[in-house]
Write an enzyme that holds these catalytic residues in place. Structure first.
Site, PDB file in Angstrom:
ATOM      1  N   ASP A   6     -35.546  15.490 -49.796  1.00  0.00           N
ATOM      2  CA  ASP A   6     -34.423  16.216 -49.228  1.00  0.00           C
ATOM      3  C   ASP A   6     -33.155  15.440 -49.612  1.00  0.00           C
ATOM      4  OD1 ASP A   6     -33.012  18.033 -47.422  1.00  0.00           O
ATOM      5  OD2 ASP A   6     -32.862  16.317 -46.085  1.00  0.00           O
ATOM      6  N   ASP A   8     -29.355  15.891 -47.894  1.00  0.00           N
ATOM      7  CA  ASP A   8     -28.491  15.536 -46.767  1.00  0.00           C
ATOM      8  C   ASP A   8     -29.290  14.833 -45.675  1.00  0.00           C
ATOM      9  OD1 ASP A   8     -26.233  16.831 -47.910  1.00  0.00           O
ATOM     10  OD2 ASP A   8     -26.939  18.753 -47.147  1.00  0.00           O
TER      11      ASP A   8
END
Length: 219
Positions: A6, A8
């Site tokens: 991922d 953020d």
């Protein structure tokens, strides 16, 4: 072994620039700014969801056309300040180096729109490290649907049986589980509840712990 990250709250602390952009959009639309301390509970599902959550927090609603306008303004403004305050988390590049030495390769699967995700990774100087970068719009479906993760794995030349997901939220953990992929969660990202509550396979508190956590998963 493929490692799918991922973005953020996992690879990079993007909250200052995302929340600054949110404040710009909200004030332009006549709403109040959002306290910075609320970032952990608001971020992680993409820009549109961030706007929706901020509006809900203020007990406000807008029609679809106005929400679209706010979303477009968000994307445009965010690109002007995308890496003003955003930094990779400590130890990211060293962990990638160590994993690469043992045959690891990397991809990104984020609920950020693909274009700003690529711009950010380029500005952070790491875009070349990732075999494939998947955004919320790349395959027309977002996490926690497993489709973007599975298609990211395929596009990277990997296989689910030889993949580990690394994320920071309930969304990432649910995505990995739905795809049948083990998941390592960082505990410093964007989540309103302790990430351990969502039962990831491993939890790390610093990227220096990632190679050993991966080894534990591999037995």
């Amino acid at each position: 072994m493929l490692y799918v990250f991922d973005l953020d709250g996992t690879l990079a602390d993007t909250a200052p620039d995302l929340m600054g952009t949110l404040d710009h959009v909200m004030t332009q639309a006549g709403f109040a700014t959002t306290p910075a301390e609320d970032a952990r509970s608001l971020l992680g599902a993409g820009a549109r969801a961030l706007i929706q959550r901020a509006l809900r927090q203020q007990g406000a609603t807008v029609d679809a056309a106005r929400e679209d306008e706010m979303f477009r303004l968000f994307l445009a403004h965010y690109e002007t300040r995308i890496a003003d305050e955003t930094l990779l988390y400590p130890g990211v590049e060293a962990a990638l180096d160590e994993l690469e030495r043992t045959g690891g390769f990397f991809a990104v699967c984020t609920n950020k729109i693909e274009r700003p995700a690529k711009i950010l990774l380029e500005k952070l100087g790491v875009i070349e490290r990732f075999a494939f970068i998947c955004g919320q719009d790349t395959f027309g479906v977002a996490k926690p649907d497993p489709t973007p993760l599975l298609r990211t794995i395929a596009a990277s030349g990997g296989a689910p049986a030889r993949t580990i997901m690394v994320g920071d939220s309930k969304t990432d953990i649910a995505t990995a589980k739905a795809a049948g992929v083990p998941v390592i969660a960082v505990d410093f990202g964007y989540t309103d509840r302790p990430v351990q509550e969502y039962s990831p396979d491993q939890v790390i508190s610093h990227f220096s712990e990632l190679p050993k956590a991966a080894l534990r998963l591999l037995g």
